[in-house]
Design a protein around this motif. Structure first.
Motif, PDB file in Angstrom:
ATOM      1  N   ILE A 225       0.987  -1.378   0.197  1.00  0.00           N
ATOM      2  CA  ILE A 225       0.279   0.009  -0.007  1.00  0.00           C
ATOM      3  C   ILE A 225       0.674   1.211  -0.204  1.00  0.00           C
ATOM      4  O   ILE A 225      -0.208   2.553  -0.164  1.00  0.00           O
ATOM      5  N   LEU A 226       2.191   0.978   0.249  1.00  0.00           N
ATOM      6  CA  LEU A 226       2.971   2.027   0.840  1.00  0.00           C
ATOM      7  C   LEU A 226       4.417   1.916  -0.031  1.00  0.00           C
ATOM      8  O   LEU A 226       4.949   0.628   0.560  1.00  0.00           O
ATOM      9  N   VAL A 227       4.756   2.125  -1.188  1.00  0.00           N
ATOM     10  CA  VAL A 227       5.888   2.586  -2.240  1.00  0.00           C
ATOM     11  C   VAL A 227       7.250   3.336  -1.535  1.00  0.00           C
ATOM     12  O   VAL A 227       7.021   4.348  -2.248  1.00  0.00           O
ATOM     13  N   ALA A 228       8.487   3.791  -0.883  1.00  0.00           N
ATOM     14  CA  ALA A 228       8.640   4.502  -0.874  1.00  0.00           C
ATOM     15  C   ALA A 228      10.356   4.483  -1.837  1.00  0.00           C
ATOM     16  O   ALA A 228      11.079   3.394  -0.790  1.00  0.00           O
ATOM     17  N   ARG A 229      10.614   4.876  -2.744  1.00  0.00           N
ATOM     18  CA  ARG A 229      12.046   4.390  -3.242  1.00  0.00           C
ATOM     19  C   ARG A 229      13.251   5.596  -2.680  1.00  0.00           C
ATOM     20  O   ARG A 229      12.938   6.657  -2.019  1.00  0.00           O
ATOM     21  N   GLY A 230      14.707   5.193  -2.731  1.00  0.00           N
ATOM     22  CA  GLY A 230      15.767   6.015  -2.361  1.00  0.00           C
ATOM     23  C   GLY A 230      16.202   6.649  -1.162  1.00  0.00           C
ATOM     24  O   GLY A 230      16.545   7.656  -0.823  1.00  0.00           O
ATOM     25  N   ILE A 231      15.527   5.305  -0.348  1.00  0.00           N
ATOM     26  CA  ILE A 231      15.808   5.219   1.308  1.00  0.00           C
ATOM     27  C   ILE A 231      17.553   5.070   1.675  1.00  0.00           C
ATOM     28  O   ILE A 231      17.312   4.131   1.234  1.00  0.00           O
ATOM     29  N   ALA A 232      18.930   6.242   2.306  1.00  0.00           N
ATOM     30  CA  ALA A 232      19.391   5.246   2.485  1.00  0.00           C
ATOM     31  C   ALA A 232      19.968   6.083   3.789  1.00  0.00           C
ATOM     32  O   ALA A 232      19.273   6.952   4.207  1.00  0.00           O
ATOM     33  N   VAL A 233      21.078   5.289   4.361  1.00  0.00           N
ATOM     34  CA  VAL A 233      21.735   5.956   5.837  1.00  0.00           C
ATOM     35  C   VAL A 233      23.014   5.252   5.252  1.00  0.00           C
ATOM     36  O   VAL A 233      23.597   4.229   5.416  1.00  0.00           O
ATOM     37  N   TYR A 234      23.995   6.508   5.756  1.00  0.00           N
ATOM     38  CA  TYR A 234      25.105   6.362   5.579  1.00  0.00           C
ATOM     39  C   TYR A 234      25.661   6.077   6.545  1.00  0.00           C
ATOM     40  O   TYR A 234      25.372   6.744   7.757  1.00  0.00           O
ATOM     41  N   PRO A 235      26.987   6.317   6.489  1.00  0.00           N
ATOM     42  CA  PRO A 235      28.237   5.048   7.919  1.00  0.00           C
ATOM     43  C   PRO A 235      28.227   5.972   8.577  1.00  0.00           C
ATOM     44  O   PRO A 235      28.420   5.740   9.909  1.00  0.00           O
ATOM     45  N   GLU A 236      28.088   8.027   7.840  1.00  0.00           N
ATOM     46  CA  GLU A 236      28.195   8.442   9.550  1.00  0.00           C
ATOM     47  C   GLU A 236      27.392   8.868  10.800  1.00  0.00           C
ATOM     48  O   GLU A 236      27.103   8.476  11.687  1.00  0.00           O
ATOM     49  N   VAL A 237      25.855   7.403  10.262  1.00  0.00           N
ATOM     50  CA  VAL A 237      24.756   7.472  11.403  1.00  0.00           C
ATOM     51  C   VAL A 237      24.706   6.142  11.380  1.00  0.00           C
ATOM     52  O   VAL A 237      24.695   5.412  10.382  1.00  0.00           O
ATOM     53  N   GLY A 238      24.679   5.483  12.687  1.00  0.00           N
ATOM     54  CA  GLY A 238      24.704   4.075  13.051  1.00  0.00           C
ATOM     55  C   GLY A 238      22.368   4.054  12.911  1.00  0.00           C
ATOM     56  O   GLY A 238      21.930   3.040  12.781  1.00  0.00           O
ATOM     57  N   HIS A 239      21.413   5.222  12.992  1.00  0.00           N
ATOM     58  CA  HIS A 239      20.315   4.918  12.595  1.00  0.00           C
ATOM     59  C   HIS A 239      19.660   6.269  12.410  1.00  0.00           C
ATOM     60  O   HIS A 239      19.955   7.945  13.024  1.00  0.00           O
ATOM     61  N   ARG A 240      18.083   6.132  12.107  1.00  0.00           N
ATOM     62  CA  ARG A 240      17.888   7.489  11.659  1.00  0.00           C
ATOM     63  C   ARG A 240      16.644   7.560  11.310  1.00  0.00           C
ATOM     64  O   ARG A 240      15.940   6.468  10.743  1.00  0.00           O
ATOM     65  N   LYS A 241      15.205   9.000  11.544  1.00  0.00           N
ATOM     66  CA  LYS A 241      13.893   9.142  11.202  1.00  0.00           C
ATOM     67  C   LYS A 241      13.845   8.827   9.677  1.00  0.00           C
ATOM     68  O   LYS A 241      14.515   9.599   8.826  1.00  0.00           O
ATOM     69  N   VAL A 242      12.699   8.035   9.513  1.00  0.00           N
ATOM     70  CA  VAL A 242      12.010   8.104   7.800  1.00  0.00           C
ATOM     71  C   VAL A 242      11.187   8.092   8.327  1.00  0.00           C
ATOM     72  O   VAL A 242      10.284   7.296   9.343  1.00  0.00           O
ATOM     73  N   ALA A 243      10.549  10.091   8.009  1.00  0.00           N
ATOM     74  CA  ALA A 243       9.041   9.937   8.008  1.00  0.00           C
ATOM     75  C   ALA A 243       8.499  10.287   5.970  1.00  0.00           C
ATOM     76  O   ALA A 243       9.186  11.407   5.906  1.00  0.00           O
ATOM     77  N   LEU A 244       7.829   9.118   5.919  1.00  0.00           N
ATOM     78  CA  LEU A 244       7.412   9.533   4.347  1.00  0.00           C
ATOM     79  C   LEU A 244       5.805  10.055   4.809  1.00  0.00           C
ATOM     80  O   LEU A 244       5.056   9.279   5.122  1.00  0.00           O
ATOM     81  N   PRO A 245       5.940  11.249   3.766  1.00  0.00           N
ATOM     82  CA  PRO A 245       4.045  11.943   3.973  1.00  0.00           C
ATOM     83  C   PRO A 245       3.219  11.072   2.836  1.00  0.00           C
ATOM     84  O   PRO A 245       3.760  10.858   2.269  1.00  0.00           O
ATOM     85  N   VAL A 246       2.071  11.170   3.273  1.00  0.00           N
ATOM     86  CA  VAL A 246       1.422  10.427   2.621  1.00  0.00           C
ATOM     87  C   VAL A 246      -0.410  11.239   3.044  1.00  0.00           C
ATOM     88  O   VAL A 246      -0.680  11.854   4.177  1.00  0.00           O
TER      89      VAL A 246
END
Length: 281
Positions: A225-246
């Motif tokens: 029901i939801l697809v989001a492309r181009g989601i990255a986590v770069y080496p300088e962070v161990g975690h990140r918040k992802v927020a996808l407007p819907v």
């Protein structure tokens, strides 16, 4: 690829539009507003030995000039990319900038005229294993304005603001046999005055970044029901918040048992990176 094929590619991409239905939403994060500039590909990964090309295409109706530069960006825990100055750069960032080569550095493009930017890397012999990254910035150079315009009648002065558009793409160099794993946690639907967002925490461990596509599949359904492309986590962070407007109609479906899945891009195999099953309330 022949120039005639590139022209057809540029026209086809220019005609794409984002379609949203009540059963599926596709989200493609955009790093920068590019005006009338089309850039392909939007992400480069090099193994330290080979080179490649980036194709620029002016899909506007007027000739435009662009300046190309190599910049440093650093990811934050909320997924933003912040500028890094020369004084702030660490050894890994500076090494990435030093070994990437590209030409030309300034192009003038007539409408629908593709231009290839040659890209290569010259790693030093003692380069340590790891992932190195810089970002290519393609910035529009505004046309000169007529300075003989009439002055304000009240004796003051006027200021004309000209927007400058730019597109940034990451250039990643990987040295050695690097591994990474990822995890998804704390998925939820957030509601605010700005609307709805599907949010979760995306973690990463290992020596390299992760990058791919998020799919949210409701239990009992075969299509996400939801697809989001181009989601990255770069080496300088161990975690990140992802927020996808819907939109509200998609947010209404984000309840009950769901699976949140993270896949590699299709062009490198499309393998599953990680997934989690949970109940949204």
């Amino acid at each position: 690829m022949r120039i005639s094929s590139l022209k057809r590619l540029g026209k086809a991409c220019a005609g794409l539009s984002l379609a949203i239905s009540a059963s599926l939403m596709t989200v493609t994060p955009v790093q920068a507003a590019g005006g009338d500039l089309l850039v392909a590909p939007t992400r480069i990964v090099l193994d330290g030995q080979r080179g490649t090309e980036v194709i620029l295409n002016n899909i506007g109706s007027e000739t435009a000039t662009y300046r190309i530069s190599l910049e440093l960006r650093r990811m934050t825990s909320d997924g933003r990319l912040e500028d890094v100055t020369a004084e702030q750069a660490n050894e890994i960032e500076q090494a990435a900038k030093d070994m990437i080569r590209y030409a030309p550095r300034r192009v003038t493009l007539p409408p629908n005229q593709p231009q290839a930017i040659r890209l290569g890397v010259r790693p030093p012999q003692d380069l340590a294993d790891g992932e190195y990254r810089a970002h290519l910035l393609f910035r529009a150079i505004p046309k000169a304005r007529n300075v003989t315009e009439k002055a304000p009648t009240n004796g003051g002065f006027s200021i004309a603001l000209t927007p400058i558009y730019g597109v940034t793409i990451p250039v990643i160099i990987r040295q050695g046999n690097l591994e990474a794993t990822a995890g998804i946690a704390n998925a939820r639907v957030e509601r605010s005055d700005n609307g709805h967002a599907f949010a979760f925490d995306l973690s990463r461990t290992g020596e390299r970044s992760t990058y791919g596509e998020i799919r949210v599949v409701k239990q009992g359904q075969s299509e996400p029901i939801l697809v989001a492309r181009g989601i990255a986590v770069y080496p300088e962070v161990g975690h990140r918040k992802v927020a996808l407007p819907v939109p509200a109609e998609i947010a209404a479906q984000l309840t009950g048992a769901v699976s949140v899945e993270y896949y590699e891009p299709a062009n490198i195999g499309g393998g599953l990176i990680t997934k989690t099953q949970l109940v949204l309330r």
